[in-house]
Enzyme design. Structure first.
Site, mmCIF file in Angstrom:
data_model
loop_
_atom_site.group_PDB
_atom_site.id
_atom_site.type_symbol
_atom_site.label_atom_id
_atom_site.label_comp_id
_atom_site.label_asym_id
_atom_site.label_seq_id
_atom_site.Cartn_x
_atom_site.Cartn_y
_atom_site.Cartn_z
ATOM 1 N N CYS A 234 0.815 -1.221 0.000
ATOM 2 C CA CYS A 234 0.000 0.000 0.000
ATOM 3 C C CYS A 234 0.848 1.271 0.000
ATOM 4 O O CYS A 234 0.680 2.150 -0.847
ATOM 5 C CB CYS A 234 -0.991 0.004 1.151
ATOM 6 S SG CYS A 234 -0.280 0.064 2.812
ATOM 7 N N HIS B 56 -5.744 1.752 -4.328
ATOM 8 C CA HIS B 56 -4.763 1.227 -3.382
ATOM 9 C C HIS B 56 -4.307 -0.176 -3.771
ATOM 10 O O HIS B 56 -4.887 -0.823 -4.641
ATOM 11 C CB HIS B 56 -5.347 1.220 -1.968
ATOM 12 C CG HIS B 56 -6.511 0.283 -1.785
ATOM 13 N ND1 HIS B 56 -6.653 -0.491 -0.676
ATOM 14 C CD2 HIS B 56 -7.578 0.009 -2.570
ATOM 15 C CE1 HIS B 56 -7.760 -1.212 -0.769
ATOM 16 N NE2 HIS B 56 -8.344 -0.927 -1.919
ATOM 17 N N HIS C 177 -2.907 1.300 6.840
ATOM 18 C CA HIS C 177 -3.078 1.207 5.386
ATOM 19 C C HIS C 177 -3.183 2.617 4.804
ATOM 20 O O HIS C 177 -3.660 3.539 5.463
ATOM 21 C CB HIS C 177 -4.347 0.406 5.085
ATOM 22 C CG HIS C 177 -4.534 0.069 3.650
ATOM 23 N ND1 HIS C 177 -3.678 -0.744 2.950
ATOM 24 C CD2 HIS C 177 -5.493 0.441 2.763
ATOM 25 C CE1 HIS C 177 -4.110 -0.875 1.707
ATOM 26 N NE2 HIS C 177 -5.201 -0.152 1.563
#
Length: 173
Positions: free
Chosen positions: A81, A148, A132
């Site tokens: 990510c 993402h 994240h």
């Protein structure tokens, strides 16, 4: 409109040199604040340059759609990510972006969710902190989307934000 009218809202770096004056507010008109000094012109140019670079970073991230997730990878063909955001923003000239999602969250200027614009960063958090990051991909029919690299076995993709436990961040000015 007079330049001597008091400014009710300061010019926002995210929207250029626009400001509302008391006369414009009463009339419901958005006025463009005139550039009166070289410093204002330089600031305006700087913000346009940042906006251009954020757009470039977004286009770079979009081109990575379909690339596989790999933990610890930062491109050019596999990403985790924060590797995706790191790769995209570095390609666009943001040389000081940190590598991890938690460090990127500290680096970014936190903004309200309602102010998030395409190209801003989206940070997901839980009780342990930021876990994240992705690139804000816009809104559609009231839903918010993120681009993402989601998890092992998945590919870089655009999807609806699945939780309310997130915040937005703009690149530092």
């Amino acid at each position: 409109m007079s330049n001597s009218m008091p400014t009710l809202l300061r010019a926002s770096a995210r929207w250029g040199a626009r400001a509302l004056t008391s006369g414009a507010l009463a009339m419901g008109v958005l006025a463009t604040a005139p550039m009166t000094t070289d410093a204002h012109a330089a600031t305006s140019h700087h913000h346009r340059t940042i906006a251009h670079r954020v757009g470039h970073a977004t286009r770079v991230a979009v081109r990575q759609k379909g690339d596989p997730y790999k933990y610890g990878a930062a491109g050019p063909s596999r990403f985790d990510c924060s590797g995706l955001t790191y790769f995209s923003f570095r390609k666009a000239g943001f040389k000081h972006i940190p590598r991890t999602s938690s460090a990127q969250a500290r680096w970014a200027h936190h903004i309200k969710k309602s102010k998030a614009r395409r190209g801003d960063l989206v940070f997901f958090r839980n009780s342990h902190g930021v876990y994240h990051v992705g690139v804000f991909a816009g809104r559609r029919h009231g839903a918010k989307y993120v681009l993402h690299a989601p998890y092992s076995g998945a590919r870089v993709r655009r999807e609806r934000i699945w939780t309310s436990h997130w915040f937005a961040g703009a690149v530092p000015r």
